[in-house]
Design an enzyme around this catalytic site. Sequence first.
Site, PDB file in Angstrom:
ATOM      1  N   HIS A   1      83.966 -35.784 -15.015  1.00 11.19           N
ATOM      2  CA  HIS A   1      84.525 -34.967 -16.059  1.00 11.19           C
ATOM      3  C   HIS A   1      86.104 -34.715 -15.901  1.00 11.19           C
ATOM      4  O   HIS A   1      86.685 -34.081 -16.810  1.00 11.19           O
ATOM      5  CB  HIS A   1      83.754 -33.803 -16.544  1.00 11.19           C
ATOM      6  CG  HIS A   1      83.864 -32.489 -15.577  1.00 11.19           C
ATOM      7  ND1 HIS A   1      84.737 -31.432 -16.032  1.00 11.19           N
ATOM      8  CD2 HIS A   1      83.307 -32.082 -14.436  1.00 11.19           C
ATOM      9  CE1 HIS A   1      84.588 -30.478 -15.093  1.00 11.19           C
ATOM     10  NE2 HIS A   1      83.883 -30.728 -14.110  1.00 11.19           N
TER      11      HIS A   1
ATOM     12  N   CYS B   1      86.752 -21.858 -13.120  1.00 12.68           N
ATOM     13  CA  CYS B   1      85.797 -21.225 -12.564  1.00 12.68           C
ATOM     14  C   CYS B   1      85.845 -19.787 -12.371  1.00 12.68           C
ATOM     15  O   CYS B   1      85.085 -19.218 -12.183  1.00 12.68           O
ATOM     16  CB  CYS B   1      85.471 -22.013 -11.390  1.00 12.68           C
ATOM     17  SG  CYS B   1      86.015 -23.726 -11.572  1.00 12.68           S
TER      18      CYS B   1
HETATM   19  N1  PLP Z   1      86.664 -29.163  -6.650  1.00 11.31           N
HETATM   20  C1  PLP Z   1      87.814 -29.151  -7.329  1.00 11.31           C
HETATM   21  C2  PLP Z   1      89.196 -29.182  -6.684  1.00 11.31           C
HETATM   22  C3  PLP Z   1      87.497 -28.862  -8.610  1.00 11.31           C
HETATM   23  O1  PLP Z   1      88.799 -28.466  -9.566  1.00 11.31           O
HETATM   24  C4  PLP Z   1      86.370 -28.867  -9.326  1.00 11.31           C
HETATM   25  C5  PLP Z   1      86.204 -28.407 -10.679  1.00 11.31           C
HETATM   26  O2  PLP Z   1      87.152 -27.519 -11.381  1.00 11.31           O
HETATM   27  C6  PLP Z   1      85.215 -28.834  -8.448  1.00 11.31           C
HETATM   28  C7  PLP Z   1      85.484 -29.368  -7.075  1.00 11.31           C
HETATM   29  C8  PLP Z   1      83.713 -28.884  -8.835  1.00 11.31           C
HETATM   30  O3  PLP Z   1      83.500 -30.072  -9.609  1.00 11.31           O
HETATM   31  P1  PLP Z   1      82.416 -29.941 -10.848  1.00 11.31           P
HETATM   32  O4  PLP Z   1      82.877 -29.324 -12.025  1.00 11.31           O
HETATM   33  O5  PLP Z   1      82.187 -31.435 -11.054  1.00 11.31           O
HETATM   34  O6  PLP Z   1      81.169 -29.311 -10.215  1.00 11.31           O
END
Ligand code: PLP
Length: 389
Positions: free
Chosen positions: A203, A325
């Site tokens: 995504h 997040c």
């Molecule tokens: N790692 C990083 C550096 C990210 O920016 C993100 C999402 O923002 C993730 C991991 C997690 O990915 P996902 O949203 O597909 O779980």
Amino acid sequence: MEKRFVYADNAATTAPLPEVIEEMMPYLKEKWGNPSSIHSKGNEAKKALNAYREKIALLLDCEKDEIYFTSCGTEADNHAIRGAALANASKGKHIITTKVEHPAVLKTCRSLEKEGFEVTYLDVDGDGRVSAQAVEGAIREDTILVSVMYANNEIGTIMPIKEIAGVCRAHGVLCMTDAVQAVGSVPISIRELGVDMLTASGHKIHAPKGIGLLYIKKGKKVGNLIDGGGQERGRRGGTENLPYIAAFAKALEIAVSRLPDMARVEKMRNRLIDELLKIPYSRLNGSRKHRLPGNANISFEFIEGESILLLMDMAGICCSTGSACSSNSLDPSHVLLAIGLPHEVAHGSVRLTLSHENTEEDVDYIIENLKNTVERLRAMSPLYEKYRI
Ligand code: PLP
């Protein structure tokens, strides 16, 4: 300036491209078989799954048997770190990572600490970088894994992963990189990079949410996270999500073909940064040189990022404060604190992340609205008032 909608939060998620949605449709409508079934409907799905895996491997420059599909980047990060830690615990229980990793890495490390592992969280410099020398300095007899992100999701800083992987190889330590923000934005050859594990997410590159991948170099000992029916060569249970895998492969193909256009995105981003830094008491967070092409992260003193975000949203502009997040938390971003920002300055930070879909007109619109927003909020800010007296 006439009101418009500008999406400038591409590090949080991206709009699925029409070609990507089209690519997944046959696997929802006609080719909906289970790749593990041995009848014709299953074979049809299995053939497609193999072809998409091969395409992704070619685009990332690795072997197709080194790609494992997951439900998201978070799962891939958990799998890599937990799987490597548990499978190699007999050699040692020390892990090295950095203070600026995504929570998918940091929280996995924290939970391993509760299970008897020891984790070193390396400091970063003012740009948010960690050096290969610092990694080497932290390696001990019992170190089994180093996990350093390829590019930071908040400030866009790119880490020297190739050098770090070299240091790990020299010391016989596994090297993992969370490349969720980097894949599709910068050219990546896993072979050249020399890492043992790498993670990516659909995504972030215009595929739908709910698909990720983990690269594990052939022969490396990494345990499972999800046990089940033997899918993904026994390494990740669960019937493969073929429509989303199709979408991921198409999105990656498009992203790689559009890499030359990243120079345009970078130019727009540079103009955005330069114009915003003309606002008094503002500062750029992250490296100017080693930076993802679409990322701008700027702090504006005396005001709150949340207020900026709300006013920008009212003007039709989507951006973020820190990472999506952690945006439901009022704590300042751990990344901004790690690069040395005082709490109050970290609180006044805005992340704008551009993609190929953005235009120069979008940038003009952001600049005008952000300048007005900062001015408006400062006019109401008791902190600013106090400072000026
Ligand atoms: N790692 C990083 C550096 C990210 O920016 C993100 C999402 O923002 C993730 C991991 C997690 O990915 P996902 O949203 O597909 O779980």
